[in-house]
Motif scaffolding. Structure first.
Motif, PDB file in Angstrom:
ATOM      1  N   ASP A 161      11.908  -3.610 -38.730  1.00 45.04           N
ATOM      2  CA  ASP A 161      11.364  -2.265 -38.897  1.00 45.04           C
ATOM      3  C   ASP A 161      10.352  -2.231 -40.039  1.00 45.04           C
ATOM      4  N   THR A 165      13.466   6.096 -39.971  1.00 45.82           N
ATOM      5  CA  THR A 165      14.042   4.978 -39.242  1.00 45.82           C
ATOM      6  C   THR A 165      13.388   4.900 -37.867  1.00 45.82           C
ATOM      7  N   ASN A 166      12.609   3.849 -37.648  1.00 41.86           N
ATOM      8  CA  ASN A 166      11.866   3.719 -36.397  1.00 41.86           C
ATOM      9  C   ASN A 166      12.614   2.904 -35.352  1.00 41.86           C
ATOM     10  N   LEU A 167      13.487   1.987 -35.794  1.00 43.38           N
ATOM     11  CA  LEU A 167      14.305   1.184 -34.888  1.00 43.38           C
ATOM     12  C   LEU A 167      15.773   1.521 -35.126  1.00 43.38           C
TER      13      LEU A 167
END
Length: 518
Positions: free
Chosen positions: A303, A320-322
């Motif tokens: 990430d 939080t992208n993943l």
């Protein structure tokens, strides 16, 4: 809100008791000294107490808000929140200051004091004088780190001085050394501990039989060599060298035989065999936890690699992208108090226990040179001091490791905040008109959240004051993942360990058996 701090303080006697049992388990009976023992116990206790402060820190920032994102009545006042934040921050300052004192002054002094004692010609005054002379070098390093951290002119790497940056810079510098220890010992301990539990040990009866056969074989070879000089002729240099090696090997085998005989009579060996199913289940649990941590760390690093603000920001990620499984698990457990805090405490202690296992199996090394062995009842005072020094440094880096495993949760806990969103609401069923209404929408706190709505943990502020260190930690996480996978492969390929693993080695003296037997 202060009840949780009181509970944490009340855990200190339990931590001290554990440290006393652990140090006494490995302490050499022949070379034990009161001062080194007390130093090792206190240093290990400080490390564990420091690690126990992180769950308290996360709890307090989460406890300030209701699940709907609004502050509780007692936390609505900025002054009250500031007092609580300062209390936790002063706790970190106190513990980290003690760690600096132990690492740079007390442990080096005690270590060099006992190193000087090995020379019989040195009296007590000379011991103290020489120990102080070497310790001054460590003190100078500490002063230099404090001065660099306090200097506002190093803005090309570090931010301007604010608060107590000198202490933060010094602790961050030690954390870099702790990162190397984590990559070396913790990564290996996470693989070797569960696999040793699953595989178990070899049969002590079979080992004794095999050892007896080896003794007979070596004795036969020795007699064969000695028979060459029955007629009075001296042995050749090659034969003398072979004879010397065989006699040394025979001594080791005979010592192994004594240890195997003791192990066969030992009730702990029999109890261990009876508890074999529990050990297997525990080993499976530990390896699953290790794999979960590795996956979570990989996703967190990925990430940062894909969505961070770059190397110059310390790879900070906005949101939080993943999907991070450990971060999601902690957030899911949050509504059922206190499951999330129990889990974060277990994670902290897991790193400490696996680090101990890694050091126990590897010993203490300096590059390719092994300095000390960590063995039950036969560990020298200097080795115990080194052990506690390494654990202190590992605990410092553990806080950042846990942040990497669950970044959002470690920064803000379970905090949420409200955002007022304007929405159009139909005022008639016929659709003749509509009015704009303000509706509160709830979000999880993240890096770009309003600072007055989301309180960052003191641990994050303390350990992430300098982006330069965060960048190094990021690459250290990749090295940790690689070290764990290599250690896992090596541990899988190795067979069952001996029931007396590490107790008998060629460079041990016969006198070392005396304390083990008695």
């Amino acid at each position: 809100e202060y009840d949780i701090i009181t509970s944490a303080v009340s855990a200190a006697p339990v931590i001290l008791a554990f440290c006393w049992v652990y140090i006494r388990k490995f302490q050499s009976r022949q070379e034990s000294e009161v001062v080194s023992t007390i130093t090792a116990i206190c240093a290990l206790a400080i490390a564990l107490i420091t690690s126990a402060l992180l769950p308290v820190d996360i709890f307090l920032v989460s406890f300030m808000k209701y699940p709907n994102g609004t502050y509780k009545e007692w936390a609505a006042n900025n002054e009250t929140r500031g007092q609580i934040e300062d209390t936790v921050l002063y706790g970190y300052y106190t513990l980290y200051s003690i760690i600096l004192f132990c690492v740079f002054l007390w442990i080096p002094f005690v270590y060099f004091y006992y190193e000087e004692r090995d020379d019989d010609n040195v009296n007590k005054c000379s011991q103290v004088k020489n120990a102080l002379k070497y310790t001054i070098g460590f003190a100078i390093v500490c002063v230099v780190l404090l001065l660099i951290g306090q200097n506002p002119n190093v803005c090309f790497v570090f931010p301007p001085a604010d608060g107590l940056p000198a202490l933060s810079f010094s602790i961050s510098s030690l954390t870099l050394i702790g990162m190397l220890a984590v990559i070396t010992y913790t990564a290996y301990g996470m693989s070797v501990l569960p696999l040793n539990l699953i595989k178990g040990t070899r049969s002590v009866v079979y080992e004794r039989l095999e050892n007896t056969e080896d003794i007979d074989d070596v004795e036969h070879q020795i007699e064969k060599l000695k028979s060459k000089c029955n007629d009075g002729r001296p042995l050749s240099s090659r034969d003398r060298h072979n004879l010397q090696e065989l006699e040394s090997k025979l001594q080791v085998l005979q010592r192994r035989g004594r240890h195997l005989e003791i192990a066969e009579r030992n009730c702990c060996t029999k109890v261990g065999s009876a508890l074999r199913p529990i050990k297997i289940l525990l080993g499976i649990f530990f390896i699953l936890v290790a794999l979960l941590f590795t996956v979570a760390l990989f996703i967190s690093n990925l990430d940062k690699a894909l969505h961070s603000a770059g190397i110059s920001s310390g790879f900070i990620v906005f949101g939080t992208n993943l999907t991070n499984p450990l971060n999601e698990l902690l957030l899911a457990l949050q509504p059922v108090f206190p499951l999330d805090y129990i889990l974060i405490t277990v994670i902290t202690m897991y790193f400490v226990v696996t680090s101990m296992a890694g050091i126990r199996n590897m010993g203490i090394w300096f590059f390719w040179i092994r300095l000390y062995k960590i063995r039950p009842k036969r560990t020298r005072p200097q080795a115990l001091l080194f052990l506690c020094m390494i654990l202190l440094l590992i605990v410092l880096h553990t806080s950042y490791m846990i942040y990497s495993l669950a970044p959002q949760y470690v920064m803000y806990g379970s905090q949420k905040y409200l955002v007022q969103v304007r929405k159009s609401i139909c005022t008639s069923c016929c659709g003749r008109g509509s009015n704009d209404a303000t509706v509160g929408q709830m979000f999880l706190c993240f890096s770009l959240s309003p600072p007055d709505q989301c309180i960052v943990t003191r641990s994050y502020l303390f350990l992430h004051k300098f982006w330069f260190f965060s960048t190094i930690y990021y690459f250290g996480n990749w090295a940790f993942i690689g070290a764990f996978l290599i250690g896992l492969a090596v541990s899988c390929c190795r067979g069952k360990k001996s029931v007396i693993e590490g107790e008998v080695e060629a460079d041990d003296s016969d006198l070392s058996d005396d304390e083990y037997v008695h």
